[in-house]
Design an enzyme around this catalytic site. Structure first.
Site, short mmCIF file in Angstrom:
data_model
loop_
_atom_site.label_atom_id
_atom_site.label_comp_id
_atom_site.label_asym_id
_atom_site.label_seq_id
_atom_site.Cartn_x
_atom_site.Cartn_y
_atom_site.Cartn_z
N GLU A 1 -14.82 13.29 12.41
CA GLU A 1 -15.69 14.12 13.24
C GLU A 1 -15.97 13.42 14.58
OE1 GLU A 1 -15.92 13.18 10.07
OE2 GLU A 1 -17.43 14.35 9.02
N CYS B 1 -20.97 12.40 7.40
CA CYS B 1 -21.97 11.35 7.19
C CYS B 1 -23.13 11.54 8.17
CB CYS B 1 -21.34 9.97 7.34
SG CYS B 1 -20.96 9.50 9.05
#
Length: 142
Positions: free
Chosen positions: A58, A94
């Site tokens: 990401e 995360c």
């Protein structure tokens, strides 16, 4: 965003996952970030023996986009799982990745598509994944 656009984004995240460098965890992740200008920027996770220099898929996508002057995003698709096999479960970003997304996205608007190998996904907003995220807007420093 149409269902077909979402499916395409998940497919691009699956493709990006193939480039993952994960010799330590063998957990391969791909991400596809849709900019508001229609451009799709992909990223994969890149591990390092020292662990802390490891970068998530990401963040790779966000940093690639920002480094090219793109700072407005509509959606991100994330697909991750162990090994080379297609993931059977979803993998959520995360906390660090959620916070990085918060820096550049409206948490109420950004669509986060958590995909699986069969090209299905679960959809969330960034706000649902990071309800009390820290941002310039919330600190009054706009």
């Amino acid at each position: 965003m149409t269902e077909e656009q979402k499916r395409t984004l998940v497919e691009k995240a699956l493709e990006a996952r193939k480039f993952s460098y994960a010799p330590y965890s063998d957990f391969r992740v791909g991400a596809a970030l849709l900019a508001k200008n229609g451009q799709v920027i992909t990223g994969c996770n890149i591990e390092n023996a020292a662990y802390s220099p490891t970068n998530c898929a990401e963040r790779t996508a966000v940093f690639k986009a920002v480094s090219e002057g793109i700072r407005e995003f509509e959606a991100i698709a994330i697909v991750g799982g162990p090994g080379e096999e297609l993931p059977k479960e979803i993998a959520a970003p995360c906390g660090v990745c959620r916070q990085v997304l918060m820096e550049f996205c409206d948490a109420k608007e950004l669509k986060v598509l958590l995909g699986k190998g069969d090209k299905t996904w679960q959809e969330y907003t960034l706000e649902e994944l990071l309800p009390l995220g820290f941002s310039m807007t919330k600190t009054g420093q706009e």
